[in-house]
Design a protein around this motif. Sequence first.
Motif, mmCIF file in Angstrom:
data_model
loop_
_atom_site.group_PDB
_atom_site.id
_atom_site.type_symbol
_atom_site.label_atom_id
_atom_site.label_comp_id
_atom_site.label_asym_id
_atom_site.label_seq_id
_atom_site.Cartn_x
_atom_site.Cartn_y
_atom_site.Cartn_z
ATOM 1 N N UNK A 8 0.825 -1.209 0.000
ATOM 2 C CA UNK A 8 0.000 0.000 0.000
ATOM 3 C C UNK A 8 0.858 1.256 0.000
ATOM 4 N N UNK A 9 1.968 1.207 0.714
ATOM 5 C CA UNK A 9 2.861 2.356 0.763
ATOM 6 C C UNK A 9 3.478 2.601 -0.616
ATOM 7 N N UNK A 10 3.874 1.512 -1.280
ATOM 8 C CA UNK A 10 4.439 1.660 -2.621
ATOM 9 C C UNK A 10 3.387 2.173 -3.600
ATOM 10 N N UNK A 11 2.150 1.702 -3.474
ATOM 11 C CA UNK A 11 1.086 2.170 -4.367
ATOM 12 C C UNK A 11 0.827 3.654 -4.151
ATOM 13 N N UNK A 12 0.808 4.072 -2.891
ATOM 14 C CA UNK A 12 0.591 5.484 -2.589
ATOM 15 C C UNK A 12 1.716 6.340 -3.148
ATOM 16 N N UNK A 13 2.939 5.887 -2.989
ATOM 17 C CA UNK A 13 4.084 6.646 -3.527
ATOM 18 C C UNK A 13 4.048 6.676 -5.044
ATOM 19 N N UNK A 14 3.623 5.590 -5.656
ATOM 20 C CA UNK A 14 3.527 5.571 -7.110
ATOM 21 C C UNK A 14 2.431 6.530 -7.582
ATOM 22 N N UNK A 15 1.311 6.593 -6.863
ATOM 23 C CA UNK A 15 0.263 7.550 -7.210
ATOM 24 C C UNK A 15 0.747 8.986 -7.023
#
Length: 78
Positions: A8-15
């Motif tokens: 989730x942290x990686x997805x948020x950073x990617x967004x």
Amino acid sequence: MASILSPFRRSYRHLQYLAHEQPVIFYSCVLGLAGPVLALTVPAVRRNWLGYTPAEPIPTTYPVPKRPRKPVQGYEDE
């Protein structure tokens, strides 16, 4: 615990990255995720809070009169 939240942290950073570097892709993802949510919530909101009632259905047949029918005459129907 950190390993559970890392996707989730990686997805948020990617967004965040997409929002700054490629806003078109970011907003298309936002709209793509908002569509199904709105499709499920808007009808309930219209019905419960805005007082929306659906219109009566359009008649598909012509109503038959409640009297005896007269036989057709004069059109060579003998």
